[in-house]
Design a protein around this motif. Structure first.
Motif, PDB file in Angstrom:
ATOM      1  N   GLY A  69       0.956  -1.072  -0.174  1.00 59.57           N
ATOM      2  CA  GLY A  69      -0.078  -0.050  -0.026  1.00 59.57           C
ATOM      3  C   GLY A  69       0.806   1.101  -0.099  1.00 59.57           C
ATOM      4  N   PRO A  70       0.214   2.318  -0.391  1.00 60.61           N
ATOM      5  CA  PRO A  70       1.016   3.606  -0.736  1.00 60.61           C
ATOM      6  C   PRO A  70       1.553   4.264   0.462  1.00 60.61           C
ATOM      7  CG  PRO A  70      -1.046   3.913  -1.171  1.00 60.61           C
ATOM      8  CD  PRO A  70      -1.016   2.355  -1.075  1.00 60.61           C
ATOM      9  N   ASP A  71       0.840   3.913   1.711  1.00 54.07           N
ATOM     10  CA  ASP A  71       1.323   4.591   2.970  1.00 54.07           C
ATOM     11  C   ASP A  71       2.233   3.813   3.849  1.00 54.07           C
ATOM     12  OD1 ASP A  71      -0.121   6.958   2.178  1.00 54.07           O
ATOM     13  OD2 ASP A  71      -2.175   5.897   2.916  1.00 54.07           O
ATOM     14  N   VAL A  72       2.341   2.554   3.320  1.00 55.21           N
ATOM     15  CA  VAL A  72       3.226   1.691   4.492  1.00 55.21           C
ATOM     16  C   VAL A  72       4.651   2.373   4.397  1.00 55.21           C
ATOM     17  CG1 VAL A  72       4.155  -0.351   4.369  1.00 55.21           C
ATOM     18  CG2 VAL A  72       1.800  -0.177   3.567  1.00 55.21           C
ATOM     19  N   LEU A  73       5.087   2.350   5.764  1.00 57.20           N
ATOM     20  CA  LEU A  73       6.336   2.870   5.858  1.00 57.20           C
ATOM     21  C   LEU A  73       7.492   1.757   5.868  1.00 57.20           C
ATOM     22  CD1 LEU A  73       5.926   5.729   8.215  1.00 57.20           C
ATOM     23  CD2 LEU A  73       7.010   6.044   5.898  1.00 57.20           C
ATOM     24  N   PHE A  74       7.307   0.601   6.445  1.00 54.42           N
ATOM     25  CA  PHE A  74       8.038  -0.267   6.829  1.00 54.42           C
ATOM     26  C   PHE A  74       8.027  -1.561   5.750  1.00 54.42           C
ATOM     27  CE2 PHE A  74       7.512   1.682  11.061  1.00 54.42           C
ATOM     28  CZ  PHE A  74       8.722   2.377  11.081  1.00 54.42           C
ATOM     29  N   PHE A  75       9.238  -2.306   5.474  1.00 49.39           N
ATOM     30  CA  PHE A  75       9.137  -3.505   5.025  1.00 49.39           C
ATOM     31  C   PHE A  75       8.160  -4.609   5.621  1.00 49.39           C
ATOM     32  CE2 PHE A  75      13.223  -2.114   3.206  1.00 49.39           C
ATOM     33  CZ  PHE A  75      13.201  -2.426   1.855  1.00 49.39           C
ATOM     34  N   GLY A  76       8.227  -4.406   6.750  1.00 48.13           N
ATOM     35  CA  GLY A  76       7.416  -5.117   7.881  1.00 48.13           C
ATOM     36  C   GLY A  76       5.839  -4.776   8.188  1.00 48.13           C
ATOM     37  N   VAL A  77       5.514  -3.729   7.252  1.00 45.60           N
ATOM     38  CA  VAL A  77       4.364  -3.013   7.170  1.00 45.60           C
ATOM     39  C   VAL A  77       4.113  -2.191   8.227  1.00 45.60           C
ATOM     40  CG1 VAL A  77       1.666  -3.434   6.488  1.00 45.60           C
ATOM     41  CG2 VAL A  77       3.426  -4.875   5.502  1.00 45.60           C
ATOM     42  N   LEU A  87      18.201  -0.333   6.606  1.00 45.04           N
ATOM     43  CA  LEU A  87      18.066   0.577   5.790  1.00 45.04           C
ATOM     44  C   LEU A  87      18.130   1.751   6.801  1.00 45.04           C
ATOM     45  CD1 LEU A  87      17.247   2.378   3.523  1.00 45.04           C
ATOM     46  CD2 LEU A  87      14.932   1.914   4.114  1.00 45.04           C
ATOM     47  N   ALA A  88      17.450   1.755   7.907  1.00 37.98           N
ATOM     48  CA  ALA A  88      17.326   3.036   8.844  1.00 37.98           C
ATOM     49  C   ALA A  88      19.004   3.246   9.352  1.00 37.98           C
ATOM     50  CB  ALA A  88      16.498   2.754  10.069  1.00 37.98           C
ATOM     51  N   GLY A  89      19.760   2.138   9.582  1.00 40.18           N
ATOM     52  CA  GLY A  89      21.205   2.505   9.918  1.00 40.18           C
ATOM     53  C   GLY A  89      22.103   2.960   8.812  1.00 40.18           C
ATOM     54  N   ILE A  90      21.717   2.882   7.567  1.00 44.14           N
ATOM     55  CA  ILE A  90      22.382   3.489   6.506  1.00 44.14           C
ATOM     56  C   ILE A  90      22.056   5.073   6.460  1.00 44.14           C
ATOM     57  CG2 ILE A  90      22.392   3.645   4.021  1.00 44.14           C
ATOM     58  CD1 ILE A  90      22.246   0.403   3.922  1.00 44.14           C
ATOM     59  N   LEU A  91      20.517   5.024   6.619  1.00 44.55           N
ATOM     60  CA  LEU A  91      20.164   6.490   6.365  1.00 44.55           C
ATOM     61  C   LEU A  91      20.690   7.340   7.641  1.00 44.55           C
ATOM     62  CD1 LEU A  91      16.596   6.025   5.161  1.00 44.55           C
ATOM     63  CD2 LEU A  91      18.414   7.007   4.071  1.00 44.55           C
ATOM     64  N   GLU A 103      24.007  19.043   1.355  1.00 43.39           N
ATOM     65  CA  GLU A 103      23.192  18.664   0.157  1.00 43.39           C
ATOM     66  C   GLU A 103      22.843  17.446   0.027  1.00 43.39           C
ATOM     67  OE1 GLU A 103      24.329  18.879  -4.661  1.00 43.39           O
ATOM     68  OE2 GLU A 103      25.910  19.635  -3.254  1.00 43.39           O
ATOM     69  N   ILE A 104      23.687  16.377   0.495  1.00 45.45           N
ATOM     70  CA  ILE A 104      23.389  14.935   0.121  1.00 45.45           C
ATOM     71  C   ILE A 104      22.222  14.507   1.053  1.00 45.45           C
ATOM     72  CG2 ILE A 104      23.969  12.463   0.649  1.00 45.45           C
ATOM     73  CD1 ILE A 104      26.913  13.483  -0.196  1.00 45.45           C
ATOM     74  N   TRP A 105      22.182  14.990   2.298  1.00 48.55           N
ATOM     75  CA  TRP A 105      20.902  14.574   3.116  1.00 48.55           C
ATOM     76  C   TRP A 105      19.779  15.434   2.516  1.00 48.55           C
ATOM     77  CZ3 TRP A 105      19.013  10.757   5.700  1.00 48.55           C
ATOM     78  CH2 TRP A 105      18.223  11.055   6.368  1.00 48.55           C
ATOM     79  N   GLY A 106      20.035  16.673   2.139  1.00 47.52           N
ATOM     80  CA  GLY A 106      18.825  17.349   1.572  1.00 47.52           C
ATOM     81  C   GLY A 106      18.064  16.659   0.449  1.00 47.52           C
ATOM     82  N   GLN A 107      18.889  15.995  -0.417  1.00 50.22           N
ATOM     83  CA  GLN A 107      18.279  15.254  -1.390  1.00 50.22           C
ATOM     84  C   GLN A 107      17.520  14.209  -1.220  1.00 50.22           C
ATOM     85  OE1 GLN A 107      20.551  15.138  -5.223  1.00 50.22           O
ATOM     86  NE2 GLN A 107      22.239  16.473  -4.350  1.00 50.22           N
ATOM     87  N   ILE A 108      18.108  13.450  -0.085  1.00 49.52           N
ATOM     88  CA  ILE A 108      17.354  12.376   0.442  1.00 49.52           C
ATOM     89  C   ILE A 108      16.201  12.677   0.961  1.00 49.52           C
ATOM     90  CG2 ILE A 108      17.549  10.467   2.176  1.00 49.52           C
ATOM     91  CD1 ILE A 108      20.887  10.266   1.514  1.00 49.52           C
ATOM     92  N   ALA A 109      16.203  13.872   1.903  1.00 54.17           N
ATOM     93  CA  ALA A 109      14.955  14.146   2.524  1.00 54.17           C
ATOM     94  C   ALA A 109      13.802  14.546   1.594  1.00 54.17           C
ATOM     95  CB  ALA A 109      15.121  15.478   3.378  1.00 54.17           C
ATOM     96  N   GLN A 110      14.280  15.037   0.649  1.00 55.36           N
ATOM     97  CA  GLN A 110      13.102  15.465  -0.654  1.00 55.36           C
ATOM     98  C   GLN A 110      12.880  14.173  -1.355  1.00 55.36           C
ATOM     99  OE1 GLN A 110      14.802  18.749  -2.840  1.00 55.36           O
ATOM    100  NE2 GLN A 110      14.721  20.170  -0.973  1.00 55.36           N
ATOM    101  N   ASN A 112      11.493  10.662  -2.939  1.00 47.94           N
ATOM    102  CA  ASN A 112      10.112  10.072  -2.905  1.00 47.94           C
ATOM    103  C   ASN A 112       9.249  10.820  -2.041  1.00 47.94           C
ATOM    104  OD1 ASN A 112      12.671   7.981  -2.604  1.00 47.94           O
ATOM    105  ND2 ASN A 112      11.204   7.405  -4.250  1.00 47.94           N
ATOM    106  N   GLY A 113       9.022  12.186  -2.163  1.00 50.45           N
ATOM    107  CA  GLY A 113       7.907  12.751  -1.426  1.00 50.45           C
ATOM    108  C   GLY A 113       8.079  13.019  -0.009  1.00 50.45           C
ATOM    109  N   GLY A 114       9.409  13.012   0.274  1.00 53.40           N
ATOM    110  CA  GLY A 114       9.943  13.054   1.910  1.00 53.40           C
ATOM    111  C   GLY A 114       9.609  11.980   2.534  1.00 53.40           C
ATOM    112  N   ARG A 115       9.527  10.618   1.827  1.00 55.66           N
ATOM    113  CA  ARG A 115       9.481   9.362   2.364  1.00 55.66           C
ATOM    114  C   ARG A 115      10.270   9.241   3.500  1.00 55.66           C
ATOM    115  NH1 ARG A 115       7.418   4.388   2.575  1.00 55.66           N
ATOM    116  NH2 ARG A 115       5.884   4.853   1.023  1.00 55.66           N
ATOM    117  N   TRP A 116      11.936   9.324   3.274  1.00 50.84           N
ATOM    118  CA  TRP A 116      12.817   9.066   4.155  1.00 50.84           C
ATOM    119  C   TRP A 116      12.720   9.937   5.460  1.00 50.84           C
ATOM    120  CZ3 TRP A 116      12.808   4.467   2.496  1.00 50.84           C
ATOM    121  CH2 TRP A 116      12.579   4.323   1.230  1.00 50.84           C
ATOM    122  N   ILE A 117      12.179  11.237   5.433  1.00 47.89           N
ATOM    123  CA  ILE A 117      12.095  11.845   6.644  1.00 47.89           C
ATOM    124  C   ILE A 117      10.868  11.167   7.537  1.00 47.89           C
ATOM    125  CG2 ILE A 117      11.318  14.169   7.578  1.00 47.89           C
ATOM    126  CD1 ILE A 117      14.116  13.875   6.606  1.00 47.89           C
TER     127      ILE A 117
END
Length: 131
Positions: A69-77, A87-91, A103-110, A112-117
């Motif tokens: 589903g589009p609102d799921v945040l985790f692999f474990g749903v 993944l959280a460790g890498i981020l 700049e790098i974190w700014g691009q990641i933060a933006q 996928n629509g802010g998903r990683w934040i």
């Protein structure tokens, strides 16, 4: 072997290490990458390509996570699983070594629509720093 994140962050990772850890990290890493770390970091034209690759990996991860589903945040749903901790460790490594204002974190933060934040915010209750 290493993915696109490591070359982008290698100097920041080195700078975070205690001197004794740097003595171990630098020669071993230079042997693996086949050049001094500064040259590895500054390779002509590679930085933009690596950032594009990293964002492409995050696009793939988003596709895998959102199969439920589009609102799921985790692999474990509804809760993190082992893949989420990796993944959280890498981020977290990118955010803390490069800085929230980088700049790098700014691009990641933006990406996928802010998903990683949102992902990191949702993951906070499972993070702990032992001081």
């Amino acid at each position: 072997t290493y993915g696109p994140m490591f070359p982008l962050c290698v100097l920041a990772i080195q700078a975070c290490l205690f001197p004794q850890a740097q003595e171990w990290f630098v020669p071993r890493t230079e042997k693996i990458v086949g050049m001094p770390l500064r040259e590895f970091y500054e390779q002509d034209g590679q930085r933009d390509l690596r950032m594009k690759e990293l964002l492409g990996v995050l696009d793939d991860v988003e596709r895998w996570i959102t199969t439920e589903g589009p609102d799921v945040l985790f692999f474990g749903v509804d809760r993190p699983v082992n893949a989420d901790t990796a993944l959280a460790g890498i981020l977290t490594c990118i955010e803390r070594t490069m800085g929230e204002e980088s700049e790098i974190w700014g691009q990641i933060a933006q990406a996928n629509g802010g998903r990683w934040i949102r992902y990191m915010k949702a993951f906070e209750k499972w993070q702990m720093i032992d001081s």
